[in-house]
Scaffold this motif. Structure first.
Motif, PDB file in Angstrom:
ATOM      1  N   ILE A  59       0.845  -1.205   0.000  1.00  0.00           N
ATOM      2  CA  ILE A  59       0.000   0.000   0.000  1.00  0.00           C
ATOM      3  C   ILE A  59       0.882   1.258   0.000  1.00  0.00           C
ATOM      4  N   ALA A  60       2.040   1.165   0.687  1.00  0.00           N
ATOM      5  CA  ALA A  60       2.941   2.330   0.750  1.00  0.00           C
ATOM      6  C   ALA A  60       3.742   2.511  -0.544  1.00  0.00           C
ATOM      7  N   GLY A  61       3.623   1.580  -1.459  1.00  0.00           N
ATOM      8  CA  GLY A  61       4.353   1.698  -2.729  1.00  0.00           C
ATOM      9  C   GLY A  61       5.774   1.181  -2.645  1.00  0.00           C
ATOM     10  N   LEU A  62       6.096   0.452  -1.580  1.00  0.00           N
ATOM     11  CA  LEU A  62       7.463  -0.061  -1.424  1.00  0.00           C
ATOM     12  C   LEU A  62       7.627  -1.435  -2.056  1.00  0.00           C
ATOM     13  N   LEU A  63       6.545  -2.135  -2.229  1.00  0.00           N
ATOM     14  CA  LEU A  63       6.579  -3.436  -2.906  1.00  0.00           C
ATOM     15  C   LEU A  63       5.594  -3.388  -4.052  1.00  0.00           C
ATOM     16  N   ARG A  64       5.990  -3.923  -5.183  1.00  0.00           N
ATOM     17  CA  ARG A  64       5.058  -3.957  -6.318  1.00  0.00           C
ATOM     18  C   ARG A  64       4.221  -5.229  -6.218  1.00  0.00           C
ATOM     19  N   PRO A  65       2.883  -5.097  -6.181  1.00  0.00           N
ATOM     20  CA  PRO A  65       2.065  -6.322  -6.103  1.00  0.00           C
ATOM     21  C   PRO A  65       2.171  -7.128  -7.396  1.00  0.00           C
ATOM     22  N   ASP A  66       2.066  -8.444  -7.265  1.00  0.00           N
ATOM     23  CA  ASP A  66       2.066  -9.286  -8.468  1.00  0.00           C
ATOM     24  C   ASP A  66       0.754  -9.115  -9.222  1.00  0.00           C
ATOM     25  N   ARG A  67      -0.312  -8.842  -8.475  1.00  0.00           N
ATOM     26  CA  ARG A  67      -1.621  -8.606  -9.084  1.00  0.00           C
ATOM     27  C   ARG A  67      -2.413  -7.677  -8.187  1.00  0.00           C
ATOM     28  N   GLY A  68      -3.395  -7.012  -8.743  1.00  0.00           N
ATOM     29  CA  GLY A  68      -4.265  -6.179  -7.933  1.00  0.00           C
ATOM     30  C   GLY A  68      -3.906  -4.706  -8.002  1.00  0.00           C
ATOM     31  N   GLU A  69      -4.726  -3.896  -7.335  1.00  0.00           N
ATOM     32  CA  GLU A  69      -4.548  -2.456  -7.439  1.00  0.00           C
ATOM     33  C   GLU A  69      -4.787  -1.781  -6.096  1.00  0.00           C
ATOM     34  N   VAL A  70      -4.009  -0.723  -5.861  1.00  0.00           N
ATOM     35  CA  VAL A  70      -4.179   0.079  -4.645  1.00  0.00           C
ATOM     36  C   VAL A  70      -4.601   1.478  -5.068  1.00  0.00           C
ATOM     37  N   THR A  71      -5.634   2.002  -4.419  1.00  0.00           N
ATOM     38  CA  THR A  71      -6.075   3.371  -4.696  1.00  0.00           C
ATOM     39  C   THR A  71      -6.054   4.156  -3.392  1.00  0.00           C
ATOM     40  N   ILE A  72      -5.370   5.298  -3.410  1.00  0.00           N
ATOM     41  CA  ILE A  72      -5.291   6.119  -2.204  1.00  0.00           C
ATOM     42  C   ILE A  72      -6.034   7.423  -2.469  1.00  0.00           C
ATOM     43  N   LEU A  73      -7.082   7.640  -1.723  1.00  0.00           N
ATOM     44  CA  LEU A  73      -7.939   8.826  -1.888  1.00  0.00           C
ATOM     45  C   LEU A  73      -8.297   9.047  -3.360  1.00  0.00           C
ATOM     46  N   ARG A  75      -6.784   7.986  -6.051  1.00  0.00           N
ATOM     47  CA  ARG A  75      -5.708   7.975  -7.051  1.00  0.00           C
ATOM     48  C   ARG A  75      -5.013   6.607  -7.058  1.00  0.00           C
ATOM     49  N   SER A  76      -4.839   6.091  -8.252  1.00  0.00           N
ATOM     50  CA  SER A  76      -4.231   4.768  -8.380  1.00  0.00           C
ATOM     51  C   SER A  76      -2.722   4.854  -8.114  1.00  0.00           C
ATOM     52  N   LEU A  77      -2.253   3.989  -7.250  1.00  0.00           N
ATOM     53  CA  LEU A  77      -0.830   3.990  -6.908  1.00  0.00           C
ATOM     54  C   LEU A  77       0.027   3.554  -8.097  1.00  0.00           C
ATOM     55  N   ALA A  78      -0.529   2.688  -8.933  1.00  0.00           N
ATOM     56  CA  ALA A  78       0.242   2.202 -10.082  1.00  0.00           C
ATOM     57  C   ALA A  78       0.264   3.240 -11.204  1.00  0.00           C
ATOM     58  N   LYS A  79      -0.882   3.925 -11.437  1.00  0.00           N
ATOM     59  CA  LYS A  79      -0.964   4.842 -12.574  1.00  0.00           C
ATOM     60  C   LYS A  79      -0.455   6.237 -12.241  1.00  0.00           C
ATOM     61  N   ASP A  80      -0.663   6.677 -11.021  1.00  0.00           N
ATOM     62  CA  ASP A  80      -0.290   8.047 -10.656  1.00  0.00           C
ATOM     63  C   ASP A  80       0.446   8.029  -9.310  1.00  0.00           C
ATOM     64  N   PRO A  81       1.627   7.386  -9.277  1.00  0.00           N
ATOM     65  CA  PRO A  81       2.267   7.159  -7.973  1.00  0.00           C
ATOM     66  C   PRO A  81       2.609   8.445  -7.210  1.00  0.00           C
ATOM     67  N   ILE A  82       3.055   9.475  -7.925  1.00  0.00           N
ATOM     68  CA  ILE A  82       3.477  10.697  -7.231  1.00  0.00           C
ATOM     69  C   ILE A  82       2.299  11.310  -6.476  1.00  0.00           C
ATOM     70  N   GLU A  83       1.169  11.483  -7.174  1.00  0.00           N
ATOM     71  CA  GLU A  83       0.014  12.107  -6.534  1.00  0.00           C
ATOM     72  C   GLU A  83      -0.603  11.193  -5.481  1.00  0.00           C
ATOM     73  N   ALA A  84      -0.546   9.881  -5.727  1.00  0.00           N
ATOM     74  CA  ALA A  84      -1.105   8.943  -4.747  1.00  0.00           C
ATOM     75  C   ALA A  84      -0.293   8.969  -3.450  1.00  0.00           C
ATOM     76  N   LYS A  85       1.012   9.191  -3.570  1.00  0.00           N
ATOM     77  CA  LYS A  85       1.867   9.145  -2.374  1.00  0.00           C
ATOM     78  C   LYS A  85       1.821  10.453  -1.580  1.00  0.00           C
ATOM     79  N   ARG A  86       1.388  11.526  -2.249  1.00  0.00           N
ATOM     80  CA  ARG A  86       1.454  12.839  -1.589  1.00  0.00           C
ATOM     81  C   ARG A  86       0.725  12.866  -0.239  1.00  0.00           C
ATOM     82  N   PRO A  87      -0.484  12.300  -0.118  1.00  0.00           N
ATOM     83  CA  PRO A  87      -1.166  12.387   1.188  1.00  0.00           C
ATOM     84  C   PRO A  87      -0.838  11.225   2.135  1.00  0.00           C
TER      85      PRO A  87
END
Lengths: 256, 494
Positions: A59-73, A75-87
């Motif tokens: 969820i913190a973006g330190l490990l890449r999942p083999d499958r699946g998706e994480v969305t933070i507020l 924003r997709s962590l895979a597609k938009d990591p910078i903006e997803a990590k900001r908050p």
């Protein structure tokens, strides 16, 4: 239009869909689905090796999942990591800080990583160090700190950029009673102000008292999830304690 | 209680196993596996045996005494470093002393492991030499095997005694740093001593050789040489002295540890009494630059691992001095900038302690790595600038300016090679880890530094054409590095 907007559910602070992580033939996380609304304190429980830390690190973006998706507020962590990590803020169970830096130098680096303006970051850092009882140690190198003091400094660093979602891996380990109380009060205040906390803990009492919702992981799967009362019902332990539920869920034979 | 020998074996077995695994995981990892070591040993044996069989007479006693002194120094350095690891860093005494095991057995096992470690540290060099001497000049040289073990025992005892004294004075952490500096200086001194006759020039050579002869002709190294030739009286005397010294050191150790010497590990390095005023910066590049520069400058252990590497450049430069005079400072500044920038940039990137914090932040990693590159180059370029200033003051301002430019080029190229491909390592091991660099990057960095230093050297000598060609090669190398070596994603264990 405004009625429509008001009836829409709020964007979840965290949404995980089908997260999978494998290490060779071992599956650490096997399809984690989770949605956490803003303003909640969510506790991950589970025996050793259940996949709690791996889930948090994905969820913190330190490990890449083999499958699946994480969305933070939203924003997709895979597609938009910078903006997803900001908050986002993450404090591991044994935070690695720079031994040869002083606390303010560490805070300065954290502020720069999150691109905080100096005029805002400096007073905020001073206030956090004072609030967490670290101000007296501001001239010392971090390597001279005890484990508990390092944990508090890591927490101060995590709070510096005013995150909206905090991920904490065993945040109370190594803390004495007074420091643990201070951290618990701080987290409760953070949640009251609208922030979201996801923490892992082995101390069931902490989860029972602090968490609004609890998820129990076993073998990389979320085997029970909900409020304490709901968990008790799910486990057929109405009126029982979290310990009863935890033991029943984590020791039951698979399939039962 | 179990017999002492069984207790000793239990602890020793565990110690030797851990030492072996550390050895395989660190400096010998390049060799990859035992098969390669065996091949190297076989080749070294073939060479040594061929040389000794065809030599008309055996080496003189003084040459052998010098060789034993050389191996003794290496073993002493190893013993000191391993003593800090085994006695103060492994931190397993709480387990061993709490068990129903004699403290003497525990410490005797540690001493035995140290002797074995010291002996093994020179094995690859010494074993072929001994076997060559036996094959070429007779079986009496088998005494060298005993001398090898006895010298390892003496080195271990001396190393432990010295380390213990340092720990008492300075605490374990500072003692480790001091031991590393002294170990490096020991090695460098022996190396420079051997090279000295080569670079001193014809008129000073006899004096240097006489001096070295006087140093090696001390009673201990002569006794070692005689023992190596199979003199039984000397071997017995050496053996008895070694055993007595090892017993005394073990006794000293057990006394020190019962008094709590191992607790000094947790003594903080430094406490700050004066108030520190922090100037807050905002830009990510500046903050990262200052953070990494501070971390390098505040880490004496790291500096002690890196700075002695310049000492190994000295023989070549002293050789150049006879031709170039003060202009030697020109290639020296280039080498210092290239060599140290590469290592400091490696420390700032591979040795970064909080990659997790950086990776989970929204900061652009490229800008951060460039700031780390600048931090790695800052100190070496300051050193190079000082050397160039000295050169300018010596009456060669043009050469000084050109050298500073070339030094900047080599520093940037070397540092880029390190930040482009980052494989995080524990900070205290990062300097050893540089050996794991790919051959391409190692060769690229060395070629850049060599062409740059050659250009500066030719300019210093007044050979503009050769200097220009070397500089063109250096610039082409730098451009090639930038064009071919791209920033790669961080290599982290998942």
């Amino acid at each position: 239009m405004s009625t429509e907007a008001a009836s829409m559910p709020p964007t979840p602070a965290l949404a995980c869909r089908g997260l999978v992580k494998r290490y060779g033939s071992t599956t650490a996380v096997a399809g984690l689905d989770l949605t956490i609304a803003p303003g909640q304190l969510y506790a991950f429980l589970g025996p050793n090796g259940a996949g709690k830390t791996t889930s948090l690190r994905m969820i913190a973006g330190l490990l890449r999942p083999d499958r699946g998706e994480v969305t933070i507020l939203g924003r997709s962590l895979a597609k938009d990591p910078i903006e997803a990590k900001r908050p986002l803020a993450y404090v591991p169970d044994d935070p690695v800080l720079y031994g040869k830096l002083r606390p303010m130098e560490y805070m300065e680096f954290v502020a720069a990583l999150w691109a905080m303006p100096a005029a805002e970051a400096r007073p905020s850092a001073e206030s956090l160090l004072q609030g967490l009882g670290l101000w007296e140690k501001r001239d010392a190198y971090i390597e001279t700190f005890s484990r508990g003091t390092k944990q508090k400094l890591a927490l101060a660093g995590a709070l510096l950029h005013a995150p909206r979602l905090m991920l904490l891996d065993e945040p109370l380990s190594g803390l004495d009673a007074a420091a643990a109380r201070l951290v618990k009060d701080l987290l409760n205040e953070f949640v009251r102000a609208g922030g979201t906390v996801v923490l892992t803990t082995h101390v069931l009492d902490v989860a029972e008292r602090m968490a609004e919702r609890i998820g129990i992981l076993r073998g990389g799967r979320l085997v029970a999830e909900g409020r304490l009362g709901e968990l008790c019902e799910q486990a057929g332990q109405a009126g029982g304690t979290l310990e009863d539920v935890f033991l029943r869920v984590t020791t039951a034979e698979p399939g039962r | 209680m179990r017999p002492l020998a069984l207790q000793l074996w239990t602890v020793l077995h565990n110690d030797v196993r851990l030492l072996w695994r550390e050895l395989l995981a660190s400096r010998w990892s390049l060799l990859g596996n035992l098969g390669l070591i065996a091949i190297l040993l076989a080749l070294a044996h073939a060479l040594a045996i061929a040389l000794c069989v065809h030599a008309p007479h055996p080496p003189s006693l003084h040459v052998e005494a010098g060789a034993w002194l050389f191996f003794g120094f290496i073993m002493l350095g190893t013993a000191m470093t391993q003593a800090t690891t085994l006695l103060f860093e492994r931190a397993d005494f709480h387990l061993l002393f709490a068990a129903p095991t004699s403290p003497h057995a525990v410490l005797l096992a540690r001493m035995t492991a140290l002797v074995a470690g010291s002996a093994l540290s020179v094995g690859l060099l010494l074993l072929p030499v001994i076997d060559g001497l036996i094959a070429g000049f007779g079986l009496h040289y088998a005494g060298s095997y005993l001398v090898w073990v006895e010298l390892a025992g003496l080195a271990a005892a001396a190393g432990v005694g010295f380390t213990l004294t340092l720990v008492r004075w300075l605490g374990a952490r500072r003692a480790r740093t001091t031991v590393q500096v002294l170990g490096a200086l020991c090695g460098a001194t022996v190396y420079l001593g051997i090279q000295a006759p080569g670079f001193l020039g014809e008129e000073h050579r006899p004096t240097a050789e006489r001096l070295i002869d006087q140093i090696v002709a001390n009673p201990l190294s002569l006794a070692l040489a005689r023992g190596g030739r199979g003199d039984w009286h000397t071997l017995l005397l050496l053996g008895a002295s070694t055993l007595a010294l090892l017993a005394a050191t073990t006794w000293l150790l057990s006394r020190a540890f019962l008094e709590g010497a191992q607790e000094t590990t947790s003594r903080p390095t430094r406490t700050h009494r004066r108030e520190y005023r922090h100037h807050w910066r905002q830009s990510l590049a500046w903050v990262t630059f200052w953070k990494d520069l501070r971390l390098i400058l505040r880490d004496p252990l790291l500096l002690s691992q890196i700075l002695p590497s310049i000492l190994y450049l000295l023989p070549a430069l002293l050789g150049l001095y006879t031709t170039l005079g003060a202009a030697t400072l020109a290639p020296l500044s280039v080498m210092v900038a290239g060599q140290l920038s590469s290592q400091f940039a490696l420390v700032a990137t591979a040795g970064e302690e909080a990659w997790d914090l950086i990776r989970m932040s929204p900061a652009p990693e490229r800008r951060l790595r460039l700031a780390k590159m600048a931090a790695g180059m800052a100190l070496p370029l300051a050193l190079a600038a000082t050397l160039c200033l000295a050169l300018a003051l010596a009456g060669r301002p043009g050469l000084a300016l050109a050298s500073l430019g070339i030094a900047g080029l080599c520093a940037a190229g070397g540092a880029w090679l390190q930040i482009s491909h980052v494989r995080p390592s524990p900070r205290h091991d990062v300097v050893k880890e540089r050996l794991k660099n790919s051959p391409g990057r190692l060769f690229g960095g060395m070629a850049l530094m060599a062409t740059g230093a050659t250009a500066a050297g030719f300019y210093g000598h007044g050979n503009w054409f050769a200097g220009g060609v070397s500089l063109a090669l250096c610039i082409a190398g730098f451009a090639g590095i930038l064009a071919l070596v791209k920033l790669r994603a961080l290599v982290t264990p998942d």
